[in-house]
Design a protein around this motif. Structure first.
Motif, PDB file in Angstrom:
ATOM      1  N   VAL A   9     -18.541  36.237  16.316  1.00  0.00           N
ATOM      2  CA  VAL A   9     -18.305  34.864  16.781  1.00  0.00           C
ATOM      3  C   VAL A   9     -17.285  34.915  17.918  1.00  0.00           C
ATOM      4  N   GLY A  10     -17.730  34.549  19.120  1.00  0.00           N
ATOM      5  CA  GLY A  10     -16.858  34.558  20.295  1.00  0.00           C
ATOM      6  C   GLY A  10     -17.250  35.668  21.254  1.00  0.00           C
ATOM      7  N   GLY A  11     -17.548  35.281  22.487  1.00  0.00           N
ATOM      8  CA  GLY A  11     -17.954  36.254  23.509  1.00  0.00           C
ATOM      9  C   GLY A  11     -16.856  36.503  24.523  1.00  0.00           C
ATOM     10  N   GLY A  12     -15.583  36.497  24.078  1.00  0.00           N
ATOM     11  CA  GLY A  12     -14.472  36.949  24.934  1.00  0.00           C
ATOM     12  C   GLY A  12     -14.520  38.470  24.982  1.00  0.00           C
ATOM     13  N   ILE A  13     -13.519  39.059  25.629  1.00  0.00           N
ATOM     14  CA  ILE A  13     -13.563  40.524  25.767  1.00  0.00           C
ATOM     15  C   ILE A  13     -13.503  41.221  24.404  1.00  0.00           C
ATOM     16  N   SER A  14     -12.779  40.610  23.440  1.00  0.00           N
ATOM     17  CA  SER A  14     -12.690  41.246  22.116  1.00  0.00           C
ATOM     18  C   SER A  14     -14.048  41.232  21.421  1.00  0.00           C
ATOM     19  N   GLY A  15     -14.718  40.071  21.458  1.00  0.00           N
ATOM     20  CA  GLY A  15     -16.024  39.952  20.805  1.00  0.00           C
ATOM     21  C   GLY A  15     -17.041  40.873  21.458  1.00  0.00           C
ATOM     22  N   LEU A  32     -22.243  35.064  19.209  1.00  0.00           N
ATOM     23  CA  LEU A  32     -22.333  33.614  19.406  1.00  0.00           C
ATOM     24  C   LEU A  32     -21.161  33.146  20.250  1.00  0.00           C
ATOM     25  N   GLU A  33     -21.450  32.529  21.381  1.00  0.00           N
ATOM     26  CA  GLU A  33     -20.379  32.003  22.238  1.00  0.00           C
ATOM     27  C   GLU A  33     -20.613  30.508  22.446  1.00  0.00           C
ATOM     28  N   ARG A  34     -19.567  29.723  22.209  1.00  0.00           N
ATOM     29  CA  ARG A  34     -19.758  28.268  22.293  1.00  0.00           C
ATOM     30  C   ARG A  34     -19.566  27.723  23.712  1.00  0.00           C
ATOM     31  N   ASN A  35     -18.840  28.476  24.560  1.00  0.00           N
ATOM     32  CA  ASN A  35     -18.675  28.021  25.951  1.00  0.00           C
ATOM     33  C   ASN A  35     -19.803  28.559  26.824  1.00  0.00           C
ATOM     34  N   GLU A  36     -19.674  28.247  28.135  1.00  0.00           N
ATOM     35  CA  GLU A  36     -20.769  28.684  29.013  1.00  0.00           C
ATOM     36  C   GLU A  36     -20.569  30.082  29.563  1.00  0.00           C
ATOM     37  N   GLY A  39     -16.715  36.421  28.372  1.00  0.00           N
ATOM     38  CA  GLY A  39     -15.462  37.000  28.881  1.00  0.00           C
ATOM     39  C   GLY A  39     -14.281  36.061  28.689  1.00  0.00           C
ATOM     40  N   ASN A  40     -14.549  34.776  28.705  1.00  0.00           N
ATOM     41  CA  ASN A  40     -13.532  33.724  28.558  1.00  0.00           C
ATOM     42  C   ASN A  40     -12.245  34.009  29.332  1.00  0.00           C
ATOM     43  N   ASN A  41     -11.138  34.320  28.637  1.00  0.00           N
ATOM     44  CA  ASN A  41      -9.851  34.553  29.314  1.00  0.00           C
ATOM     45  C   ASN A  41      -9.932  35.637  30.373  1.00  0.00           C
ATOM     46  N   CYS A  42     -10.774  36.618  30.121  1.00  0.00           N
ATOM     47  CA  CYS A  42     -10.829  37.791  30.997  1.00  0.00           C
ATOM     48  C   CYS A  42     -11.924  37.571  32.042  1.00  0.00           C
ATOM     49  N   THR A  54      -8.466  34.673  35.667  1.00  0.00           N
ATOM     50  CA  THR A  54      -8.141  33.533  34.808  1.00  0.00           C
ATOM     51  C   THR A  54      -7.077  33.854  33.765  1.00  0.00           C
ATOM     52  N   GLY A  55      -7.003  35.078  33.320  1.00  0.00           N
ATOM     53  CA  GLY A  55      -6.033  35.430  32.279  1.00  0.00           C
ATOM     54  C   GLY A  55      -5.252  36.654  32.697  1.00  0.00           C
ATOM     55  N   PRO A  56      -5.678  37.826  32.219  1.00  0.00           N
ATOM     56  CA  PRO A  56      -4.923  39.036  32.557  1.00  0.00           C
ATOM     57  C   PRO A  56      -4.888  39.242  34.066  1.00  0.00           C
ATOM     58  N   HIS A  57      -3.768  39.759  34.568  1.00  0.00           N
ATOM     59  CA  HIS A  57      -3.678  40.025  36.000  1.00  0.00           C
ATOM     60  C   HIS A  57      -3.581  41.511  36.285  1.00  0.00           C
ATOM     61  N   ALA A  58      -3.467  42.311  35.242  1.00  0.00           N
ATOM     62  CA  ALA A  58      -3.391  43.765  35.433  1.00  0.00           C
ATOM     63  C   ALA A  58      -3.619  44.421  34.081  1.00  0.00           C
ATOM     64  N   ILE A  59      -3.969  45.663  34.121  1.00  0.00           N
ATOM     65  CA  ILE A  59      -4.073  46.405  32.867  1.00  0.00           C
ATOM     66  C   ILE A  59      -2.887  47.359  32.812  1.00  0.00           C
TER      67      ILE A  59
HETATM   68  C1  LIG Z   1      -2.444  33.521  31.553  1.00  0.00           C
HETATM   69  C2  LIG Z   1      -2.761  34.787  30.773  1.00  0.00           C
HETATM   70  C3  LIG Z   1      -2.325  36.023  31.282  1.00  0.00           C
HETATM   71  C4  LIG Z   1      -2.621  37.190  30.593  1.00  0.00           C
HETATM   72  N1  LIG Z   1      -2.216  38.385  31.143  1.00  0.00           N
HETATM   73  C5  LIG Z   1      -2.585  39.541  30.576  1.00  0.00           C
HETATM   74  C6  LIG Z   1      -2.321  40.804  31.231  1.00  0.00           C
HETATM   75  O1  LIG Z   1      -1.765  40.834  32.317  1.00  0.00           O
HETATM   76  N2  LIG Z   1      -2.722  41.942  30.617  1.00  0.00           N
HETATM   77  C7  LIG Z   1      -3.384  41.904  29.416  1.00  0.00           C
HETATM   78  O2  LIG Z   1      -3.751  42.961  28.893  1.00  0.00           O
HETATM   79  N3  LIG Z   1      -3.653  40.721  28.776  1.00  0.00           N
HETATM   80  C8  LIG Z   1      -3.272  39.559  29.338  1.00  0.00           C
HETATM   81  N4  LIG Z   1      -3.580  38.363  28.731  1.00  0.00           N
HETATM   82  C9  LIG Z   1      -4.205  38.401  27.414  1.00  0.00           C
HETATM   83  C10 LIG Z   1      -5.721  38.562  27.494  1.00  0.00           C
HETATM   84  O3  LIG Z   1      -6.280  37.647  28.410  1.00  0.00           O
HETATM   85  C11 LIG Z   1      -6.281  38.249  26.134  1.00  0.00           C
HETATM   86  O4  LIG Z   1      -5.647  39.058  25.163  1.00  0.00           O
HETATM   87  C12 LIG Z   1      -7.763  38.509  26.034  1.00  0.00           C
HETATM   88  O5  LIG Z   1      -8.485  38.080  27.164  1.00  0.00           O
HETATM   89  C13 LIG Z   1      -8.219  37.776  24.781  1.00  0.00           C
HETATM   90  O6  LIG Z   1      -9.568  38.049  24.589  1.00  0.00           O
HETATM   91  P1  LIG Z   1     -10.282  37.514  23.289  1.00  0.00           P
HETATM   92  O7  LIG Z   1     -11.716  37.889  23.399  1.00  0.00           O
HETATM   93  O8  LIG Z   1      -9.544  37.956  22.082  1.00  0.00           O
HETATM   94  O9  LIG Z   1     -10.082  35.936  23.316  1.00  0.00           O
HETATM   95  P2  LIG Z   1     -10.731  34.847  24.297  1.00  0.00           P
HETATM   96  O10 LIG Z   1     -10.815  35.310  25.704  1.00  0.00           O
HETATM   97  O11 LIG Z   1      -9.981  33.600  24.012  1.00  0.00           O
HETATM   98  O12 LIG Z   1     -12.206  34.692  23.764  1.00  0.00           O
HETATM   99  C14 LIG Z   1     -12.525  34.072  22.539  1.00  0.00           C
HETATM  100  C15 LIG Z   1     -13.908  33.481  22.692  1.00  0.00           C
HETATM  101  O13 LIG Z   1     -14.338  32.987  21.426  1.00  0.00           O
HETATM  102  C16 LIG Z   1     -15.042  31.781  21.633  1.00  0.00           C
HETATM  103  N5  LIG Z   1     -15.038  31.049  20.380  1.00  0.00           N
HETATM  104  C17 LIG Z   1     -13.958  30.686  19.658  1.00  0.00           C
HETATM  105  N6  LIG Z   1     -14.364  30.061  18.521  1.00  0.00           N
HETATM  106  C18 LIG Z   1     -15.717  30.036  18.546  1.00  0.00           C
HETATM  107  C19 LIG Z   1     -16.699  29.528  17.664  1.00  0.00           C
HETATM  108  N7  LIG Z   1     -16.356  28.922  16.519  1.00  0.00           N
HETATM  109  N8  LIG Z   1     -18.007  29.669  17.978  1.00  0.00           N
HETATM  110  C20 LIG Z   1     -18.348  30.300  19.126  1.00  0.00           C
HETATM  111  N9  LIG Z   1     -17.460  30.806  20.020  1.00  0.00           N
HETATM  112  C21 LIG Z   1     -16.153  30.675  19.722  1.00  0.00           C
HETATM  113  C22 LIG Z   1     -14.285  31.101  22.735  1.00  0.00           C
HETATM  114  O14 LIG Z   1     -15.067  30.127  23.386  1.00  0.00           O
HETATM  115  C23 LIG Z   1     -13.971  32.293  23.653  1.00  0.00           C
HETATM  116  O15 LIG Z   1     -14.986  32.509  24.617  1.00  0.00           O
HETATM  117  C24 LIG Z   1      -3.324  37.154  29.375  1.00  0.00           C
HETATM  118  C25 LIG Z   1      -3.760  35.929  28.876  1.00  0.00           C
HETATM  119  C26 LIG Z   1      -3.499  34.747  29.570  1.00  0.00           C
HETATM  120  C27 LIG Z   1      -4.015  33.438  29.033  1.00  0.00           C
END
Ligand SMILES: Cc1cc2nc3c(=O)[nH]c(=O)nc-3n(C[C@H](O)[C@H](O)[C@H](O)COP(=O)(O)OP(=O)(O)OC[C@H]3O[C@@H](n4cnc5c(N)ncnc54)[C@H](O)[C@@H]3O)c2cc1C
Length: 259
Positions: A9-15, A32-36, A39-42, A54-59
């Protein structure tokens, strides 16, 4: 018969990385990703010719055996190209100003009052000398080491913002040690295990270890020696994951099947 072994559940980088690892181990996966967007934050996009992430600016800590390196080495079909991070800039009314990386940079940074710059430079020098002689600064906050009664509110805002930028926390929660590491002033900014691989990082490490902390304060040209940026932006990592997903992964965005 069940159609999937696991549902992510969730198509961010972790999912997406979870789906990649599970599917490459032979499992059938539904994401399953609820947004369009995946990668979301990434993610990255272009504004007026500038690449914006949008989120991370460097690794950071991109070292051999580190979590991201391990996942990329073992599960991606191709690895994004990582490049040197370059410089940080502050946008001001009078254009872009380089974020200082050494004493002369702090002294000439004309976005803050001259008196404040002198005070910051003095505090920075004092803390770095303490560090050089072995003082543990991991529990001393940036807030604690500056005389706030003598500094302007602009300087307070700048310092707080800079702390949030480097550590994600306020100046009261960011340690001096974190600032030194993030700012490239101390050796911990470079991973020895990366450097010893004799790869692209080796010269940086060799260059940096030649100088003492105090010399680096006087003549440091880089914000950090251990941060790298995926060419084409952070989305390059998400693109590499999507390219590497086997056909046994099905992705549904907003209920619509993508693959
Ligand atoms: C401003 C900012 C700067 C950052 N800078 C850095 C950096 O420099 N270096 C670094 O390593 N990290 C950085 N990070 C952290 C990094 O962006 C996050 O740790 C990483 O992108 C999180 O990925 P994620 O997949 O866990 O979460 P998310 O990207 O939040 O993805 C979660 C996904 O799950 C989906 N979802 C949630 N609930 C449901 C549901 N019930 N059904 C379907 N879909 C669902 C959401 O829509 C979303 O797409 C930063 C973050 C931010 C916000």
């Amino acid at each position: 018969m069940k159609k999937y072994d696991s549902i992510v559940v969730g198509g961010g980088i972790s999912g997406l990385l979870s789906a990649l690892v599970l599917s490459k181990s032979g499992k059938k996966i539904l994401v399953l990703e609820r947004n369009e967007n995946l990668g979301n934050n990434c993610n990255s996009y272009v504004v007026d010719g500038y690449q914006v992430d949008t989120g991370p600016h460097a690794i950071t800590q991109l070292r051999k055996g580190g979590p991201l390196t391990y996942l990329m080495d073992n599960y991606l079909d191709y690895i994004p190209v990582f490049v040197d991070y370059g410089e940080y800039f502050i946008r001001t009314e009078n254009g872009l100003k380089k974020v200082p990386t050494d004493l002369s940079g702090y002294l000439t940074m004309d976005i803050l009052p001259r008196k404040d710059r002198l005070i910051i430079a003095q505090a920075l020098t004092k803390m770095l000398v303490m560090w050089q002689f072995g003082t543990d600064l991991s529990k001393t906050s940036v807030y604690e080491c500056l005389p706030w009664d003598n500094l302007s509110s602009d300087t307070a805002d700048f310092t707080d913002t800079f702390c949030y930028f480097l550590s994600g926390r306020s100046m009261k929660e960011t340690s001096v040690q974190r600032m030194f590491v993030g700012g490239g002033f101390v050796e911990e900014s470079i991973q020895k295990d990366i450097a010893h691989e004799k790869n692209q990082y080796y010269n940086l490490y060799e260059e940096a270890k030649k100088v003492s902390y105090v010399s680096r304060l006087l003549n440091n040209k880089k914000v950090s020696y251990n941060q790298f940026y995926p060419r084409d932006g952070l989305k390059a990592i998400v693109n590499a994951i999507l390219y590497s997903l086997p056909k046994t992964v099905e992705i549904k965005i907003n209920g619509i099947v993508l693959t």
